[in-house]
Design an enzyme around this catalytic site. Structure first.
Site, PDB file in Angstrom:
ATOM      1  N   SER A   1      24.037  11.867 -26.646  1.00  0.00           N
ATOM      2  CA  SER A   1      23.369  12.922 -25.864  1.00  0.00           C
ATOM      3  C   SER A   1      23.439  12.595 -24.380  1.00  0.00           C
ATOM      4  O   SER A   1      23.496  13.494 -23.533  1.00  0.00           O
ATOM      5  CB  SER A   1      21.910  13.073 -26.298  1.00  0.00           C
ATOM      6  OG  SER A   1      21.829  13.574 -27.606  1.00  0.00           O
TER       7      SER A   1
ATOM      8  N   SER B   1      18.029  15.797 -26.291  1.00  0.00           N
ATOM      9  CA  SER B   1      17.740  14.954 -27.452  1.00  0.00           C
ATOM     10  C   SER B   1      17.690  15.819 -28.701  1.00  0.00           C
ATOM     11  O   SER B   1      16.861  16.729 -28.786  1.00  0.00           O
ATOM     12  CB  SER B   1      16.398  14.237 -27.279  1.00  0.00           C
ATOM     13  OG  SER B   1      16.022  13.557 -28.467  1.00  0.00           O
ATOM     14  N   GLY B   2      18.568  15.541 -29.643  1.00  0.00           N
ATOM     15  CA  GLY B   2      18.593  16.318 -30.882  1.00  0.00           C
ATOM     16  C   GLY B   2      17.277  16.269 -31.615  1.00  0.00           C
ATOM     17  O   GLY B   2      16.698  17.298 -31.959  1.00  0.00           O
TER      18      GLY B   2
ATOM     19  N   GLY C   1      14.439  15.069 -30.421  1.00  0.00           N
ATOM     20  CA  GLY C   1      13.288  15.249 -29.534  1.00  0.00           C
ATOM     21  C   GLY C   1      12.290  14.121 -29.635  1.00  0.00           C
ATOM     22  O   GLY C   1      11.182  14.213 -29.118  1.00  0.00           O
ATOM     23  N   GLU C   2      12.699  13.025 -30.271  1.00  0.00           N
ATOM     24  CA  GLU C   2      11.799  11.891 -30.482  1.00  0.00           C
ATOM     25  C   GLU C   2      12.388  10.568 -30.001  1.00  0.00           C
ATOM     26  O   GLU C   2      11.812   9.511 -30.257  1.00  0.00           O
ATOM     27  CB  GLU C   2      11.433  11.771 -31.973  1.00  0.00           C
ATOM     28  CG  GLU C   2      10.684  12.964 -32.528  1.00  0.00           C
ATOM     29  CD  GLU C   2       9.314  13.192 -31.898  1.00  0.00           C
ATOM     30  OE1 GLU C   2       8.759  12.275 -31.249  1.00  0.00           O
ATOM     31  OE2 GLU C   2       8.788  14.315 -32.046  1.00  0.00           O
ATOM     32  N   THR C   3      13.510  10.591 -29.310  1.00  0.00           N
ATOM     33  CA  THR C   3      14.131   9.361 -28.825  1.00  0.00           C
ATOM     34  C   THR C   3      13.185   8.700 -27.826  1.00  0.00           C
ATOM     35  O   THR C   3      12.785   9.327 -26.834  1.00  0.00           O
ATOM     36  CB  THR C   3      15.490   9.669 -28.164  1.00  0.00           C
ATOM     37  OG1 THR C   3      16.275  10.429 -29.086  1.00  0.00           O
ATOM     38  CG2 THR C   3      16.214   8.396 -27.773  1.00  0.00           C
TER      39      THR C   3
ATOM     40  N   GLU D   1      25.323  17.229 -30.660  1.00  0.00           N
ATOM     41  CA  GLU D   1      25.990  16.924 -29.397  1.00  0.00           C
ATOM     42  C   GLU D   1      27.081  17.928 -29.072  1.00  0.00           C
ATOM     43  O   GLU D   1      27.189  18.380 -27.924  1.00  0.00           O
ATOM     44  CB  GLU D   1      26.583  15.512 -29.412  1.00  0.00           C
ATOM     45  CG  GLU D   1      25.542  14.421 -29.296  1.00  0.00           C
ATOM     46  CD  GLU D   1      25.342  13.665 -30.588  1.00  0.00           C
ATOM     47  OE1 GLU D   1      26.144  13.828 -31.535  1.00  0.00           O
ATOM     48  OE2 GLU D   1      24.372  12.893 -30.661  1.00  0.00           O
TER      49      GLU D   1
END
Length: 185
Positions: free
Chosen positions: A48, A87-88, A90-92, A152
């Site tokens: 990402s 962020s795919g 959304g928690e990275t 991505e």
């Protein structure tokens, strides 16, 4: 059928499906927030992050004052700036930390994610939700490249399409982009 061809067809069909579900109003708001920012910062982790770097480069080609978070020449963030987080899930964790820093500095946070219920989404001023393998449980991930590939690729196509929309609204030609392209390569 050839595995490579099969994967390409799945990815292509996925992008078509994702584009049909895209909320144009959210895209327009996303673009407005980029235009309103004094500086535009982009961030993402892993692949990402590569998508973020490509988008930052395109923004620079369009004449925006854009930066990639984490690079040595990235300036300080101010409340007049816009941050684009990719962020795919959304928690990275690193992306969430930077999103919180964005909000602490009263800057605008816009995100590209496939998880509208994520921590990143809850912090964001604007969200573009991207259909991906994170959000589409019907996809057999063994038939395509692993670990977020659909997110991505779809995010990259989306962001390049946003660049195209900005080019049209600002009446920017391909020749102008070429003039802005790096000459020290």
């Amino acid at each position: 059928m050839n595995q490579t061809k099969n994967s390409m067809e799945i990815i292509g069909n996925h992008i078509k499906e994702a584009s049909s579900e895209l909320e144009q109003e959210m895209v327009n708001e996303f673009i407005n927030k980029i235009k309103e920012g004094n500086k535009v910062f982009v961030l993402g982790a892993g692949r990402s992050g590569f998508v973020a770097k490509m988008f930052a480069m395109r923004l620079m080609h369009l004449g925006f004052n854009s930066f990639v978070v984490g690079e040595t020449i990235t300036p300080a963030l101010s409340s007049e700036d816009t941050v684009v987080a990719i962020s795919g899930s959304g928690e990275t964790s690193s992306t969430i930390k930077l999103a919180k820093t964005t909000k602490e500095n009263n800057a605008t946070l816009i995100s590209v994610t496939s998880n509208r219920d994520s921590t990143l989404s809850s912090l964001s001023d604007n969200i573009i939700s991207v259909k991906s393998e994170f959000s589409n449980k019907k996809i057999d991930k063994t038939k395509i490249a692993p670990l977020g590939t659909l997110f991505e690729i779809t995010a990259l196509v989306l962001l390049d399409s946003i660049v195209s929309q900005i080019m049209k609204t600002k009446d920017i030609s391909e020749e102008y982009l070429e003039e802005m392209h790096a000459t020290l390569e």
